[in-house]
Design an enzyme around this catalytic site. Structure first.
Site, PDB file in Angstrom:
ATOM      1  N   GLU A 120      -5.912 -35.326  43.322  1.00 22.87           N
ATOM      2  CA  GLU A 120      -5.947 -36.577  44.079  1.00 22.87           C
ATOM      3  C   GLU A 120      -6.078 -36.365  45.581  1.00 22.87           C
ATOM      4  O   GLU A 120      -6.828 -37.076  46.259  1.00 22.87           O
ATOM      5  CB  GLU A 120      -4.704 -37.415  43.770  1.00 22.87           C
ATOM      6  CG  GLU A 120      -4.646 -37.961  42.342  1.00 22.87           C
ATOM      7  CD  GLU A 120      -4.174 -36.952  41.304  1.00 22.87           C
ATOM      8  OE1 GLU A 120      -3.818 -35.818  41.698  1.00 22.87           O
ATOM      9  OE2 GLU A 120      -4.162 -37.282  40.110  1.00 22.87           O
TER      10      GLU A 120
ATOM     11  N   HIS B 180       5.613 -44.427  37.170  1.00 21.59           N
ATOM     12  CA  HIS B 180       4.353 -45.090  36.808  1.00 21.59           C
ATOM     13  C   HIS B 180       4.373 -46.586  37.107  1.00 21.59           C
ATOM     14  O   HIS B 180       3.584 -47.331  36.546  1.00 21.59           O
ATOM     15  CB  HIS B 180       4.053 -44.875  35.318  1.00 21.59           C
ATOM     16  CG  HIS B 180       3.235 -43.644  35.038  1.00 21.59           C
ATOM     17  ND1 HIS B 180       3.514 -42.416  35.578  1.00 21.59           N
ATOM     18  CD2 HIS B 180       2.135 -43.447  34.268  1.00 21.59           C
ATOM     19  CE1 HIS B 180       2.631 -41.518  35.145  1.00 21.59           C
ATOM     20  NE2 HIS B 180       1.781 -42.120  34.349  1.00 21.59           N
TER      21      HIS B 180
HETATM   22  C1  LIG Z   1      -0.836 -36.937  39.539  1.00 22.41           C
HETATM   23  C2  LIG Z   1      -1.303 -37.607  38.323  1.00 22.41           C
HETATM   24  N1  LIG Z   1      -2.598 -37.923  38.203  1.00 22.41           N
HETATM   25  C3  LIG Z   1      -3.049 -38.542  37.100  1.00 22.41           C
HETATM   26  C4  LIG Z   1      -2.198 -38.861  36.083  1.00 22.41           C
HETATM   27  C5  LIG Z   1      -2.700 -39.564  34.840  1.00 22.41           C
HETATM   28  N2  LIG Z   1      -2.659 -38.645  33.726  1.00 22.41           N
HETATM   29  C6  LIG Z   1      -1.600 -38.583  32.907  1.00 22.41           C
HETATM   30  S1  LIG Z   1      -1.747 -37.387  31.791  1.00 22.41           S
HETATM   31  C7  LIG Z   1      -3.260 -36.937  32.359  1.00 22.41           C
HETATM   32  C8  LIG Z   1      -4.015 -35.829  31.740  1.00 22.41           C
HETATM   33  C9  LIG Z   1      -3.418 -34.532  32.006  1.00 22.41           C
HETATM   34  O1  LIG Z   1      -4.069 -33.573  31.241  1.00 22.41           O
HETATM   35  P1  LIG Z   1      -3.484 -32.131  31.037  1.00 22.41           P
HETATM   36  O2  LIG Z   1      -2.849 -31.658  32.287  1.00 22.41           O
HETATM   37  O3  LIG Z   1      -4.543 -31.294  30.458  1.00 22.41           O
HETATM   38  O4  LIG Z   1      -2.300 -32.343  29.983  1.00 22.41           O
HETATM   39  P2  LIG Z   1      -2.365 -32.868  28.474  1.00 22.41           P
HETATM   40  O5  LIG Z   1      -2.128 -34.348  28.517  1.00 22.41           O
HETATM   41  O6  LIG Z   1      -3.665 -32.500  27.908  1.00 22.41           O
HETATM   42  O7  LIG Z   1      -1.210 -32.219  27.794  1.00 22.41           O
HETATM   43  C10 LIG Z   1      -3.626 -37.736  33.420  1.00 22.41           C
HETATM   44  C11 LIG Z   1      -4.885 -37.656  34.144  1.00 22.41           C
HETATM   45  C12 LIG Z   1      -0.841 -38.529  36.251  1.00 22.41           C
HETATM   46  N3  LIG Z   1       0.080 -38.821  35.324  1.00 22.41           N
HETATM   47  N4  LIG Z   1      -0.424 -37.900  37.366  1.00 22.41           N
END
Ligand SMILES: Cc1ncc(C[n+]2csc(CCOP(=O)(O)OP(=O)(O)O)c2C)c(N)n1
Ligand SMILES: [Mg+2]
Lengths: 379, 324
Positions: free
Chosen positions: A87, A156
């Site tokens: 971000e 959130h």
């Molecule tokens: C700082 C931030 N940016 C965006 C999000 C929205 N978000 C929640 S989970 C996620 C995906 C994360 O993917 P990954 O790190 O690969 O973990 P996974 O869910 O696959 O276990 C996103 C973009 C968030 N929670 N926090």
């Protein structure tokens, strides 16, 4: 109860600026807030090929809760694209692109994620114009959604308008209706400054009369949503919706509330607010955020500084308690204020000692239309 | 003792039990979630069990772990109380954060799970910080950061690796690369498929393992933990795995290629280990049935505990914003 509509005809001329008379027809055109945002993006991107939109999930199957639908198909993957989970860096990217002549739009599915980008937003985007002696500008629009309900919890569901509004150089926009959302988003994208555009998730499905085509609602102009003579209720975003419910119930007790929606937190339509307070002599401020050092404090200070003599009663504020959002539904439901809390504050400033007349309470309890739909996900 | 010797029959059976338990608990949550009584975003771990099990089997009391919102597996592998986890999902006062944090912010401080977060990447530097604390205390404990592939895109991932390596901190960085961040495939977010290699840029070992093979995860983790304990500094382990369900909630993710999902289901981490143990004569059908029955009874009791527990009282809303 039907959702109030800011009919074009009902919007005072100084509040809306249609781009061209031909754009507007008389037929009512109901669109959800989500669709209004989407239309604004389509209009702004079609008008100016310096615009592009990027953000986590902008072209994924959920399309930012539907708000970015059709953009990739229409404007192509170079102007509509997903980004890495970076971000702060990505915000620097749009600032750089803006300095190099583009007009970027960035989207966050939760405003909480913008805190990662606070360095770029506060230290860079907000300062560039001033620190360049006015020679440069950063025309970026950062859309950020406020989550609410279904255990969105501490990380959130924050409502950060005051955090951004504190910083000179940023504009902060917070629409409460689909009509305003479209007109304000177009104005934000066409503005030459960094704009934080805050969308409340629980407004997303609420419909309003939204004109077709391009129109602008100017930044810095509020609107009197409902006229009244007894008490001014200054409310933002989802709280405008709750305030209108409260107003209807207050009528049962003969209390006539005027609802003022500033629509932009910064720049603020100071005169509109003061005019109303001078007329009613009573002020209730309703915010989606916390109390301390918040938007509600700003409005209270403004009234105290500028029209103290007109006040017939102490100012009351309806805000979140100064507590992080709890996840459990048991506490979530007492955490968020609603129409009854607003009615109570209004009754208080009316000298009823904080007691809500039974007729008002019954009216709110009996309102058949639920508040804005609860939020169920995706995360 | 080298890593291979450490893989004793008991260890294998324990890994299997841990994974089976996570699987069945997650499956039960998936069944119950649509009842809409667990009113919080819930990110299930089905398909990724070998990572948490293999990582945590190397840890002991005093070691600390930092995870993400997808932490049921970590919590359970570390020995977090199942009743307190279920109660947390149901928003009850008996939950591990008394209903305040929900599924996305599970903790089990006594078992070493110090922080999980709904925000991507935020807990990675905390592990470096816990490693720093151990260094300052001159203990032989380690700190572990577990994060997704998406987490490696945040600046703090790089900042944490650099700092941990600079100070030779006792930290293990474990990336669960399940190839997706919500709906977005890895290839749309990263310029190269080389997460483990980034360790080399920060002067630490980086390895890639099959994250569906609990023994492989275990061995890699064991080496990293031993290295950290003897003061040789941090390591990065990339575990390649796959989540079977949707990013959040209990539905299946219909947006992904069904063939891709099928391939990963064919490589189910729980079944893979089960086959191996049966082949090696370490596990009988009867053992499996018994284990399943034990876990199921435990789940039934935990769900009952959660459902029957009281919600937090209204006074609890304003309690606990500050430490006393
Ligand atoms: C700082 C931030 N940016 C965006 C999000 C929205 N978000 C929640 S989970 C996620 C995906 C994360 O993917 P990954 O790190 O690969 O973990 P996974 O869910 O696959 O276990 C996103 C973009 C968030 N929670 N926090
Ligand atoms: Mg992932």
């Amino acid at each position: 109860m039907s959702v109030p509509v800011s009919r074009r005809a009902g919007v005072p001329a100084r509040h809306a600026e249609p781009a061209a008379p031909g754009d507007i027809s008389d037929a009512v055109r109901m669109r959800a807030f989500r669709q209004a945002i989407n239309e604004a993006l389509h209009e702004a991107m079609a008008r100016d090929d310096r615009t592009f939109i990027m953000g986590e999930g902008v072209d994924d199957p959920k399309l930012i809760f539907g708000s970015t639908a059709g953009l990739k198909e229409r404007f192509g993957p170079e102007r509509v694209f997903d980004i890495p989970l970076s971000e702060n860096g990505m915000t620097g990217v749009i600032i750089g692109a803006a300095l190099a002549g583009m007009r970027p739009i960035m989207t966050h599915q939760r405003i909480d994620f913008t805190l990662y980008a606070m360095d770029q937003i506060a230290n860079h985007a907000a300062k560039r114009c001033y620190a360049s002696g006015g020679r440069q500008s950063v025309p970026i629009t950062i859309r950020a959604l406020v989550g609410c309900g279904w255990g969105q919890g501490p990380q959130h569901s924050q409502s950060l308008q005051s955090v951004f509004a504190h910083i000179p150089g940023l504009k902060v926009v917070m629409p409460s209706s689909a009509y305003d959302a479209k007109g304000l988003l177009i104005s934000s994208i066409e503005d030459n400054n960094p704009v934080i555009f805050i969308e409340h998730r629980r407004l997303y499905e609420i419909e309003d009369d939204v004109p077709d085509g391009h129109y602008k609602v100017p930044l810095g102009r509020g609107v009197v949503k409902c006229e009244g003579k007894d008490v001014t209720v200054v409310a933002v975003s989802l709280m405008v919706f709750e305030s209108i419910r409260a107003r209807q119930a207050l009528a049962e007790a003969g209390i006539d509330a005027e609802i003022v929606d500033p629509r932009t937190i910064k720049p603020l339509d100071v005169n509109l607010i003061l005019e109303s307070v001078r007329k009613t002599g009573r002020l209730v401020i309703v915010d989606t955020a916390w109390k301390t050092c918040g938007f509600s404090a700003e409005i209270a200070a403004l009234a105290a500084e500028e029209c103290f003599g007109a006040l017939k009663a102490p100012i009351r504020r309806v805000t979140l308690p100064d507590v992080p959002t709890p996840t459990t539904s048991a506490l979530e439901k007492i955490y968020y204020p609603g129409a009854l809390d607003i009615a109570r504050a209004a009754c208080d400033v009316m000298g009823l000692g904080g007691k809500v007349p039974p007729a008002v309470e019954a009216s709110i309890a009996g309102m058949t239309t639920p508040t804005a739909p609860q939020f169920f996900g995706p995360f | 003792m080298d890593a291979v010797d450490a893989v004793t029959p008991d260890l294998k059976k324990n890994l299997y039990r841990t994974m089976l338990r996570i699987r069945r608990i997650e499956e039960k949550i998936a069944v119950l979630y649509p009842e809409q009584e667990m009113r919080c975003p819930t990110h299930l771990y089905i398909g990724q069990e070998a990572v948490a099990a293999g990582v945590c089997a190397n840890l002991s009391k005093g070691d600390s772990v930092f995870g993400t919102y997808r932490a049921h597996g970590l919590y359970l592998s570390l020995g977090g109380d199942l009743n307190a986890m279920m109660a947390e999902l149901y928003g009850k006062r008996t939950g591990c954060t008394r209903g305040k944090g929900g599924s996305m912010q599970l903790i089990a401080p006594d078992e070493g799970l110090l922080c999980t977060s709904a925000l991507v990447g935020g807990t990675i530097p905390m592990a470096a910080g816990a490693g720093l604390a151990e260094r300052l205390r001159r203990s032989d404990r380690v700190a572990v950061a577990v994060f997704g592939d998406g987490g490696t895109e945040e600046g703090v991932f790089h900042e944490s690796l650099n700092f941990a390596s600079l100070k030779k901190l006792p930290v293990v960085f474990v990336c669960e690369n399940n190839f997706y961040a919500v709906y977005t495939h890895f290839s749309q977010r990263q310029c190269a498929d080389n997460i483990y290699e980034r360790a080399h840029a920060y002067a630490m070992p980086g390895v890639r393992v099959d994250g569906n093979d609990a023994l492989e995860v275990y061995r890699a983790m064991r080496e990293a933990v031993m290295r950290a304990r003897r003061g040789a500094g941090p390591s990065l382990i990339e575990c390649r795995t796959y989540r079977w369900l949707e990013h959040v909630g209990a539905s299946s993710d219909v947006t992904r290629d069904p063939e891709e999902l099928d391939e990963w289901i064919a490589r189910c981490p729980v079944r893979t280990l089960q086959h191996r143990l049966v082949e090696e004569g370490l596990l009988s059908e009867e053992d499996i049935h018994r284990m399943k029955a034990e876990v199921d009874a435990e789940i039934v009791a935990a769900v009952r505990f959660a459902k029957e527990s009281p919600f937090p009282a209204p006074e609890e809303l304003e309690a606990g914003v500050y430490a006393p």
